[in-house]
Write an enzyme that holds these catalytic residues in place. Structure first.
Site, PDB file in Angstrom:
ATOM      1  N   THR A 186       0.821  -1.214   0.000  1.00  0.00           N
ATOM      2  CA  THR A 186       0.000   0.000   0.000  1.00  0.00           C
ATOM      3  C   THR A 186       0.857   1.267   0.000  1.00  0.00           C
ATOM      4  O   THR A 186       1.894   1.332   0.654  1.00  0.00           O
ATOM      5  CB  THR A 186      -0.913  -0.024   1.228  1.00  0.00           C
ATOM      6  N   GLY A 225       2.892  -2.726   8.297  1.00  0.00           N
ATOM      7  CA  GLY A 225       2.960  -3.325   9.640  1.00  0.00           C
ATOM      8  C   GLY A 225       4.342  -3.888   9.909  1.00  0.00           C
ATOM      9  O   GLY A 225       4.853  -4.667   9.117  1.00  0.00           O
ATOM     10  N   GLU A 465      -6.587  -5.941   3.345  1.00  0.00           N
ATOM     11  CA  GLU A 465      -6.674  -7.103   2.450  1.00  0.00           C
ATOM     12  C   GLU A 465      -7.895  -6.987   1.534  1.00  0.00           C
ATOM     13  O   GLU A 465      -8.529  -7.982   1.199  1.00  0.00           O
ATOM     14  CB  GLU A 465      -6.757  -8.419   3.235  1.00  0.00           C
TER      15      GLU A 465
END
Lengths: 673, 383
Positions: A186, A225, A465
């Site tokens: 992303t 993350g 997701e």
């Protein structure tokens, strides 16, 4: 003068009230006594059997992991009302939460929990891994996401896009956490539209290196993350530009930190900061300043670049090439879908247990107050949701099996089912948690009681997701394609459960009796009818737009209303089928009887969907009959409420004080400890 | 004030003292092993005392050098030989019912553990609110050496000890002294045996059923004993590392790894003990304690009852009978286990022990109804 008088009065009252004579009225007999539901409610079936059916697999593995968590101080055990509860201390700072998440992972690593997760193979390994994720997710969303990024995204990318030398080099180190991976897909400017990302990679044949660059601010990697603190390596998604030709999105491995945790040269990393949930995950942003990585770091299962700089790919169609790159996201999506179901289980276990012990209002003066769950309205709020979560558990088990038994032929089915279930389960989870929070009243707002906090923690599930709305549009598009294909080739529908489309259209009787409403064949007919109606309508709407000269994309965009309803109809029907199949495995007996009621409650709750009236699938009279039957079913499921939530298999320590002796948990003596 | 209402020959002596009842297990020659009659008598007494508004406190102790060495397993084996496995099942049904009654007792039970407390003896004491250890206390759950598994609700109370100490005690049958019992929480107090008569008198004079008051009375006679230097409780880190492993095989290999890293008599003794125990017992015991950690005391006893019925039936393994022969009857201390190796026992086999017994007219353990009593919070938390 007035103030002095007032002050004297307050003091007088205070002294009077604290005298023994005045407090004598506060004897325990007048107080609300907590009465444990275990002693008053009956179990009509074996809850262990039901739990096995619900969890579906690896029950012993789950119990061991639950035990590992409960027995360790790292998981913040606290005694409330004489029972131990484990829950992260969400009052810690973001930095502390992240460190604790990491320490917990190290503890589990030392205990061999991740053994075989990367280096093992086979359905059993994958199912066991799912089971572990479900358990860890019950403790805390952060630990499950932190592990999910490392194993499913980073590790999964290497497994799926990499080739043997990548597997040999990285998988064992990933399993042991010698490397800590993250997944840079992303960007600030592009999320769901991965094909639009702006990071660029070129190849330097003189040195045999790829050069990764962030050309503009909107190309910075976002929400990565693990990137802000712990990750040493990342998968980078970028546009691969070879000799001036853009070959589309490809994935490479890049190191971002050294073993001591220092950020590597030409990498800039910033923290995403405090979030509404998941503060135990160190989400970061990454900029690449012409970062050089060796040629072998290209994950080359789909396409490769030769040492002298030629682009080579076995898949010529860039669309198909791109689709191949997204396949590992499916595992993540399956995980999220299943995890959402388990969060709902926590919420419902707590809210229903609380409703079995909390009373409010008497029907007549001087009578005992009524248990919350004995109010028909409270039953109507919670029990259909309980039925839904039973249905979704079977759906989740089906989805996991579909995934681990994947073949090239089943890829499309997996994509459609995982997309629709992910959207349905995560949306339902938010709805269920909100209802449970309200059903717990003010107590639902305390973080220690979990329900309210879980909402914030899991809100993200409808976005990551794959945004739920976009996933559902994809489902409708896939169904559309299936329809067109079947018509064009004059073939039957195969897969996706659409076979019913060519059967005679089911007829709903004009007078619906209780017996009919509880019949699984009727329920299936009704669910198929809505799907059929909506798919026909969707195809008609899209065709009409196309006839007017709109592009296919625009035609889909214009038909979004029916598309949304269709996605939902598909999910509900697909989930229901898994329920029927699970029920069919059972021998006659009390367990099957109760499950039959739960199944009817789920099905009829689906029939309450407004689409039935909107598209004329049910008459107004029939809709009223459905509504009436739901009330009846709720009162019949009520006696089994405790057994049904106990069968969800969430250990007491993973629920919360209001699910048990909340009077003792809040007593003055508990304050003094 | 004191009045004796039982004869010297009774297996359970009863003394009524003000608001307290002192029950003394009286089979000193058999180390107060619980016979079927004793269990029936205890059930009767506990039920009657609970209904009796004049009773506030029940003190349970043993005559002689044992509190209670366990259930009278030799008699059970004898009964099974004579009357089939159902005779054994009936014994355990009654014993587990007593365990449940004690675990959910609405009045206070104080057990004076001045001596041996093993197996069924723990079932008769650990579920009560107060357990007083002394310098004479000797604790063990030695069932795996006997071809059985820690029953009497042990999967509830052992699984709740710190870390994985419960798994250690459950699998090895390791012995603890009074200080260790206090440290790990099996005992709530430690009192020198010389002070016991004074403690008893004080408890009888208490006229209270308040947990805090009774606790503080016992506290006045208690002390904080120090652990002996070699105490196993000082090895919790090793125990946690090894006994948290997934399977018995994994536990053994973790212990062997530890042994490689350092020479330590305790580790090799532990390995030897595990290797001498019944492999079937080890596997079902480990599964049981891990399931028990997540269950209330009632479901624990129901599960253990299923397990013990399977053991009595001996369909898969007759280790229980072999263990009793080798340890209790022939005393050759050389049992021949069958299956003889851990790897011969699959998960599916272990599953059988946790399933309902497929036998007409067999039923799961029915727990006595407790809803009419006003249960204290510490009991409610166990449900």
């Amino acid at each position: 003068m007035d103030r002095a008088f007032q002050r004297t009065r307050i003091l007088t009252n205070h002294l009077l009230l604290s005298s023994p004579a005045q407090t004598a009225c506060l004897t325990s007999n007048d107080c609300f006594n907590y009465s444990p539901p275990e002693l008053s409610e009956k179990y009509a079936f074996d809850v262990n059997e039901m739990r096995k059916l619900m969890d579906g697999h690896d029950v012993e593995e789950r119990d061991r992991l639950f035990g590992l968590i409960i027995q360790s101080k790292l998981f913040n055990p606290r005694v409330r009302g004489g029972k131990v509860f484990v829950l992260p201390d969400y009052n810690q700072s973001m930095e502390q939460q992240r460190e604790m998440t990491w320490k917990r992972i190290e503890y589990l690593l030392e205990r061999g929990v991740f053994k075989g997760w990367m280096t093992g193979e086979g359905e059993d390994v994958e199912m066991k891994r799912f089971a572990c994720f479900e358990v860890l997710g019950l403790f805390d969303h952060s630990i499950s996401i932190k592990l999910g990024v490392h194993f499913f995204l980073w590790g999964g990318a290497i497994q799926f896009f990499g080739t043997k030398h990548h597997h040999d080099k990285w998988l064992r180190d990933t399993e042991n956490f010698k490397v800590k991976g993250c997944f840079s897909m992303t960007e600030l400017g592009h999320g769901s539209n991965v094909r639009g990302i702006e990071t660029v990679t070129t190849y330097d044949s003189k040195t045999g290196e790829f050069v990764i660059n962030t050309p503009c601010e909107s190309a910075q990697k976002f929400w990565i993350g693990g990137a802000a603190k712990h990750a040493t390596h990342t998968i980078v998604f970028s546009q691969l530009n070879i000799n001036g030709i853009n070959e589309g999105v490809h994935a490479l491995i890049a190191q971002i930190r050294d073993a001591d945790g220092n950020v590597c040269p030409n990498i800039r990393i910033a923290d995403c900061g405090h979030k509404i949930g998941l503060n135990g995950v160190d989400n970061g942003r990454i900029w690449f300043d012409n970062v050089r990585v060796p040629r072998e770091n290209l994950l080359n299962s789909v396409a490769d670049v030769s040492p002298d700089g030629k682009y080579l790919s076995s898949i010529k169609d860039p669309d198909q090439r791109f689709a191949a790159f997204l396949s590992p996201l499916t595992a993540g999506r399956v995980n999220i879908a299943v995890n959402a179901v388990y969060q709902s289980k926590v919420g419902l276990s707590i809210a229903i247990r609380y409703a079995l012990t909390r009373r409010a209002f008497s029907l007549k003066p001087n009578e005992p107050e009524v248990l919350l769950l004995d109010y028909p309205s409270h039953q109507r709020r919670l029990l259909p949701l309980l039925a839904k979560i039973y249905a979704m558990s079977f759906g989740a088990n089906y989805l996991k099996m579909l995934y681990v038994k994947r073949t090239p032929q089943s890829n499309k089915t997996i994509h459609v089912v995982s997309s629709s279930f992910k959207a349905t389960f995560t949306w339902s989870n938010m709805q269920i948690l909100q209802e449970c929070r309200e059903a717990c009243g003010g107590q639902g707002l305390k973080t220690e009681n979990r329900v309210g906090h879980l909402k914030a923690e899991h809100d993200v599930q409808s976005t990551f997701e794959g945004d739920n709305n976009i996933l559902m549009q994809q489902v409708s598009k896939a169904l559309f394609a299936e329809y067109v294909m079947a018509q064009k080739r004059n073939k039957v529908f195969k897969g996706l459960g659409l076979e019913h489309m060519i059967k005679p259209c089911p007829v709903i009787p004009s007078q619906l009796t209780s017996t009919t409403l509880r019949c699984s064949q009727f329920q299936m007919d009704a669910l198929c009818l809505r799907e059929r109606e909506l798919l026909n309508r969707f195809v008609a709407d899209v065709s009409q737009c196309l006839a007017k000269g709109e592009s296919k994309e625009q035609a889909f965009n214009m038909s979004y209303q029916v598309a949304e309803d269709l996605g939902k109809a598909f999910s509900d029907r697909a989930i229901f089928l898994t329920f029927i199949e699970a029920e069919a495995t059972l021998a006659a007996g009390s367990l099957k009887d109760v499950l039959g009621k739960v199944r009817s409650l789920y099905a009829l709750d689906c029939l309450e969907d407004i689409a039935y009236l909107r598209y004329g699938c049910l008459s107004v009279e029939n809709a009223a009959a459905v509504r009436k039957e739901i009330t009846k079913l709720c009162s019949e499921v009520r006696p089994h409420a405790l057994a049904l939530v106990s069968s969800l298999g969430i250990p007491d320590a993973f629920l919360s004080p209001i699910a048990f002796n909340w009077v003792d948990a809040n007593s003055w003596s508990s304050v003094q400890h | 004030m004191a009045s004796s209402v039982s004869s010297q020959h009774d297996e359970v002596l009863v003394e009524e003292k003000s608001f307290a009842r002192i029950l003394t297990l009286n089979r000193p020659k058999q180390l107060n092993a619980l016979s079927s009659q004793m269990i029936s008598r205890l059930l009767e007494l506990f039920l009657a005392n609970e209904d009796d508004p004049n009773v506030k406190l029940v003190i349970l102790k043993g005559k002689g050098r044992a509190f209670c060495a366990g259930g009278d397993v030799a008699a059970v084996v004898h009964d099974i030989r004579a009357g089939g496995w159902r005779a054994g099942a009936n014994f355990f049904m009654k014993e587990f019912t007593l365990n449940y009654l004690m675990a959910t007792y609405s009045k206070l039970q104080v057990s004076i553990l001045n001596g041996i407390v093993m197996g069924g003896g723990n079932g008769a004491s650990m579920h009560g609110r107060f357990r007083v250890a002394t310098e004479n206390s000797l604790f063990a759950m030695p069932e795996t050496a006997l071809g059985l598994f820690p029953d009497v609700g042990a999967s509830y109370f052992l699984s709740r000890l710190p870390g994985f100490f419960g798994e250690y005690l459950c699998l090895t049958g390791a012995r603890l002294d009074g200080a260790e019992m206090l440290a790990c929480g099996l005992a709530t107090h430690f009192v020198q045996s010389a002070k016991l008569p004074a403690l008893e008198a004080a408890l009888c004079a208490a006229d209270s059923s308040d947990t805090v008051i009774i606790s503080s009375i016992i506290g006045q006679y208690s002390e904080q004993p120090s652990l002996k230097e070699q105490s196993v409780y000082n090895r919790l880190d090793v125990i946690d590392r090894c006994f948290s492993q997934k399977t018995v095989e994994d536990i053994l290999s973790a212990l062997e790894n530890e042994a490689v890293n350092r020479r330590d008599g305790w580790i090799s003794t532990t390995i030897q003990t595990l290797k001498k125990a019944s492999p079937t017992s080890l596997k079902i015991s480990l599964r049981s304690i891990r399931a028990g950690r997540l269950q209330g005391v009632g479901p624990c006893l129901i599960r253990e009852y299923r397990m013990v019925c399977h053991v009595m039936r001996g369909e898969f393994s007759k280790d229980f009978f072999e263990g009793c022969r080798a340890i209790l009857l022939d005393k050759d201390k050389n049992p021949k286990w069958e299956p003889s190796k851990l790897e011969l026992i699959t998960d599916t086999t272990v599953d059988i022990y946790f399933s309902k017994v497929k036998n007409e007219d067999w039923e799961d353990l029915k727990l006595p109804a407790r809803s009419k009593f006003n249960l204290p919070p510490y009991v409610i938390a166990k449900l």
